[in-house]
Design an enzyme around this catalytic site. Structure first.
Site, PDB file in Angstrom:
ATOM      1  N   ASP A  89     113.256  74.220 -49.068  1.00 40.38           N
ATOM      2  CA  ASP A  89     113.240  75.682 -48.986  1.00 40.38           C
ATOM      3  C   ASP A  89     111.809  76.168 -48.782  1.00 40.38           C
ATOM      4  OD1 ASP A  89     113.787  78.332 -49.029  1.00 40.38           O
ATOM      5  OD2 ASP A  89     114.374  78.452 -51.137  1.00 40.38           O
ATOM      6  N   HIS A 141     115.667  72.723 -54.583  1.00 39.91           N
ATOM      7  CA  HIS A 141     115.038  73.383 -53.446  1.00 39.91           C
ATOM      8  C   HIS A 141     113.589  72.959 -53.497  1.00 39.91           C
ATOM      9  CE1 HIS A 141     117.774  76.920 -52.081  1.00 39.91           C
ATOM     10  NE2 HIS A 141     118.304  75.737 -51.875  1.00 39.91           N
TER      11      HIS A 141
END
Ligand code: RNT
Ligand code: ZN
Length: 422
Positions: A330, A290
């Site tokens: 993310d 992420h």
């Protein structure tokens, strides 16, 4: 060719020569780059809201700040926004969807009852766009997560509910992977933890391991589906203790054969995931990243071309891990145009990968092997100002997306024509 395209072409030819002098083939780098997918997270487009329409506010200690106008409010709006963003990013990529982005035709479907059919709209759209799909169970923004525990909850009935959600999500992920012909990575992140010092650190972790084993009990074909588990150091409201810590999930992933998800914002501020990749790869087949940017208390600022982003890309390329590392993004920022946020973050990720692919690594490795650390330091500093930008502009041109800052005008136009009317 326009004058600016001619300039990009001319600059590229010079850059190509310069890299060739250092033994780097820019054409080969661009060819490889075009094969590396980045999984764009749907949740940047609507501030991690989802489409359940239950009025539940964002939970799990996640926080999105800002109220920039034009947020996507429906699946169709979110897809339109993603199409706009993807049209401004070179290469072919993936979509990372969360379970609460289901389409249930206005009906309320409990999290433990969701099915592949609720994601058919997304699957069809991804097929039409040539995108792969990744997936995430949503263990937050729900009454049964309100007291801060899900899979590690002391109440067995609540744990069961979330186990059923996890199982349902894996079936959906497998259906996505099968439909699209590329494995879906289903990533589990749970918010479970305590604001203050726990009296029992072990119990919740034992319960989490048991719950995860129940979620993952059914073996799924890795051709269609891969499981990942994501750790975190702390969250808002779980400052003192997070059940799913790094050590917990590293051990879990190694012993159970799942992927480990390393989120760049989930470690101590001086710890970096770029240094962790080559360590965990000694013991794991594959990892999920992420890619995010931590800033003080926040783990989710828009990705920019920081030293750490460049180091992450270098590690993936230097380690020859391109087939074993799944790159996901993310971040969420509602204080700027949300489509621009996607474009900035993803273009930076791709640019960092290009820089890594263009690195004259042989020179650095030779210096290191010879014990010539003077040359290693001197050359790596010189290489920082190689003409990366010229190759990047040319790559955008060849990929048919706006080069340089021309994409911003497209976002502005879209803002005026579409977003400002919402
Ligand atoms: C939270 C984790 C997780 C979420 C998404 C929305 O700290 O990073 O990955 O950001 O699932
Ligand atoms: Zn994350």
């Amino acid at each position: 060719m326009s004058a600016s395209e001619q300039a990009i072409e001319a600059m590229y030819q010079l850059a190509r020569q310069r890299y060739a002098e250092l033994g780097v083939d820019t054409e080969a780098a661009m060819k490889t780059l075009a094969t590396i997918p980045v999984s764009l997270h749907c949740w940047q487009g609507d501030d991690v809201g989802g489409f359940e329409q239950t009025g539940e506010s964002l939970g799990g200690g996640l926080a999105v700040t800002g109220n920039y106008p034009g947020k996507a409010g429906t699946p169709d709006e979110l897809r339109a926004d993603l199409e706009k963003a993807l049209s401004l990013i070179p290469g072919s990529h993936r979509l990372n969807l969360h379970a609460f982005y289901l389409e249930a035709g206005g009906r309320k479907i409990e999290r433990n009852e969701i099915e592949p059919a609720h994601f058919q709209g997304w699957i069809d759209w991804c097929k039409a766009q040539g995108l792969g799909l990744d997936f995430n169970p949503t263990y937050f923004s729900h009454p049964k997560a309100d007291d801060g525990f899900t899979l590690a909850h002391p109440d067995k009935a609540i744990r069961e509910f979330w186990i059923e959600h996890g199982i349902a999500c894996r079936k959906i992920g497998a259906a996505m992977g099968q439909a699209l012909g590329t494995p879906c990575v289903t990533n589990s992140w749970i918010p479970d933890g305590y604001k203050d010092t726990p009296a029992d650190r072990s119990g919740p972790r034992r319960r989490l391991a048991e719950s995860l084993d129940a979620v993952f009990a059914e073996k799924l074909d890795p051709k269609h589906h891969l499981d990942a588990v994501e750790s975190k150091l702390f969250g808002i409201g779980s400052e003192a203790y997070v059940v799913g810590s790094h050590e917990f999930y590293l051990g879990y992933a190694i012993t159970r054969g799942t992927l480990l998800c390393l989120d760049a914002g989930h470690f101590h501020p001086t710890e970096v995931i770029s240094d962790k990749i080559s360590s965990v790869m000694q013991y794991l087949d594959e990892v999920l990243l992420h890619v995010s940017r931590g800033v003080r208390w926040d783990s989710d600022h828009v990705v920019t071309l920081t030293d750490e982003l460049r180091a992450i890309a270098q590690e993936i390329v230097r380690g020859q891990y391109l087939n074993r590392v799944h790159i996901g993004l993310d971040f969420f920022d509602a204080s700027i145009n949300r489509i621009a946020a996607w474009v900035i973050g993803t273009r930076c990720m791709v640019k960092a990968l290009l820089e890594a692919l263009l690195e004259p690594i042989k020179m650095l490795r030779d210096a290191e092997a010879a014990g010539d650390f003077t040359a290693r330091l001197a050359l790596s500093e010189e290489y920082k100002t190689l003409p990366l930008g010229a190759v990047w502009d040319y790559y955008c041109l060849k990929q048919g997306v706006p080069a340089q800052d021309a994409w911003l005008a497209e976002v502005r136009r879209y803002e005026q024509d579409v977003l400002s009317r919402r």
